[in-house]
Design a protein around this motif. Sequence first.
Motif, PDB file in Angstrom:
ATOM      1  N   LEU A 161       0.824  -1.207   0.000  1.00 59.38           N
ATOM      2  CA  LEU A 161       0.000   0.000   0.000  1.00 59.38           C
ATOM      3  C   LEU A 161       0.863   1.265   0.000  1.00 59.38           C
ATOM      4  CD1 LEU A 161      -2.844  -1.031   2.477  1.00 59.38           C
ATOM      5  CD2 LEU A 161      -2.927  -0.940  -0.010  1.00 59.38           C
ATOM      6  N   LEU A 163      -4.505   3.291  -7.319  1.00 62.58           N
ATOM      7  CA  LEU A 163      -5.557   3.354  -6.308  1.00 62.58           C
ATOM      8  C   LEU A 163      -6.449   2.111  -6.361  1.00 62.58           C
ATOM      9  CD1 LEU A 163      -6.559   7.111  -6.550  1.00 62.58           C
ATOM     10  CD2 LEU A 163      -5.407   5.978  -4.648  1.00 62.58           C
ATOM     11  N   LEU A 164      -6.780   1.670  -7.563  1.00 61.51           N
ATOM     12  CA  LEU A 164      -7.589   0.458  -7.717  1.00 61.51           C
ATOM     13  C   LEU A 164      -6.852  -0.750  -7.150  1.00 61.51           C
ATOM     14  CD1 LEU A 164     -10.138  -0.922  -8.871  1.00 61.51           C
ATOM     15  CD2 LEU A 164      -8.851  -1.236 -10.988  1.00 61.51           C
ATOM     16  N   MET A 171      -4.669  -0.703  -4.754  1.00 61.72           N
ATOM     17  CA  MET A 171      -4.693  -0.577  -3.293  1.00 61.72           C
ATOM     18  C   MET A 171      -6.020  -1.078  -2.730  1.00 61.72           C
ATOM     19  SD  MET A 171      -2.850   3.132  -2.925  1.00 61.72           S
ATOM     20  CE  MET A 171      -3.046   3.264  -1.158  1.00 61.72           C
ATOM     21  N   VAL A 172      -7.113  -0.733  -3.393  1.00 58.61           N
ATOM     22  CA  VAL A 172      -8.434  -1.192  -2.936  1.00 58.61           C
ATOM     23  C   VAL A 172      -8.522  -2.714  -3.021  1.00 58.61           C
ATOM     24  CG1 VAL A 172     -10.904  -1.178  -3.497  1.00 58.61           C
ATOM     25  CG2 VAL A 172      -9.610   0.965  -3.471  1.00 58.61           C
ATOM     26  N   CYS A 173      -8.045  -3.279  -4.124  1.00 55.67           N
ATOM     27  CA  CYS A 173      -8.093  -4.740  -4.287  1.00 55.67           C
ATOM     28  C   CYS A 173      -7.258  -5.450  -3.223  1.00 55.67           C
ATOM     29  CB  CYS A 173      -7.605  -5.139  -5.679  1.00 55.67           C
ATOM     30  SG  CYS A 173      -8.719  -4.650  -7.001  1.00 55.67           S
ATOM     31  N   CYS A 216      -6.529  -4.323  -0.209  1.00 57.43           N
ATOM     32  CA  CYS A 216      -7.230  -4.195   1.075  1.00 57.43           C
ATOM     33  C   CYS A 216      -8.401  -5.169   1.178  1.00 57.43           C
ATOM     34  CB  CYS A 216      -7.722  -2.768   1.271  1.00 57.43           C
ATOM     35  SG  CYS A 216      -6.420  -1.595   1.638  1.00 57.43           S
ATOM     36  N   VAL A 217      -9.171  -5.274   0.107  1.00 56.76           N
ATOM     37  CA  VAL A 217     -10.330  -6.177   0.111  1.00 56.76           C
ATOM     38  C   VAL A 217      -9.876  -7.625   0.280  1.00 56.76           C
ATOM     39  CG1 VAL A 217     -12.174  -7.122  -1.356  1.00 56.76           C
ATOM     40  CG2 VAL A 217     -11.857  -4.652  -1.175  1.00 56.76           C
TER      41      VAL A 217
END
Length: 112
Positions: free
Chosen positions: A34, A72-73, A75-77, A79-80
């Motif tokens: 991240l 950013l996408l 990072m979201v993936c 985290c999920v």
Amino acid sequence: MREPSMPVRENAAEQLEERQSDRAYSKPVVVLDLLWDLAFVAAATAVLLSSRDEDPSMPLRLWIVGYALQCLLHMVCVCVEYRRRHNQVQGEVMEDGSGSGSGSGRSSSSSS
């Protein structure tokens, strides 16, 4: 004599694969990933801000914005996926009670 060793080898290989997969989503690795992506987003933002008065013949800003959005996408993936794996491990510990026999819950969930 070789037949009984095959299931043992397969089981060992499966456990090794699970440990390596779990290690890839350990907290330090996820935080490092991240931070790395956040550094790219910050660099892209800095380049966009410093070049806002330029009028290039090639629209590099579009590429920079797209790259920052991709970071950013990602990072979201990450985290999920980390939360999904963390919740799955927590659920297995809760199912097993005091943590005894956690290997059996894990192998059944990875085979499904």
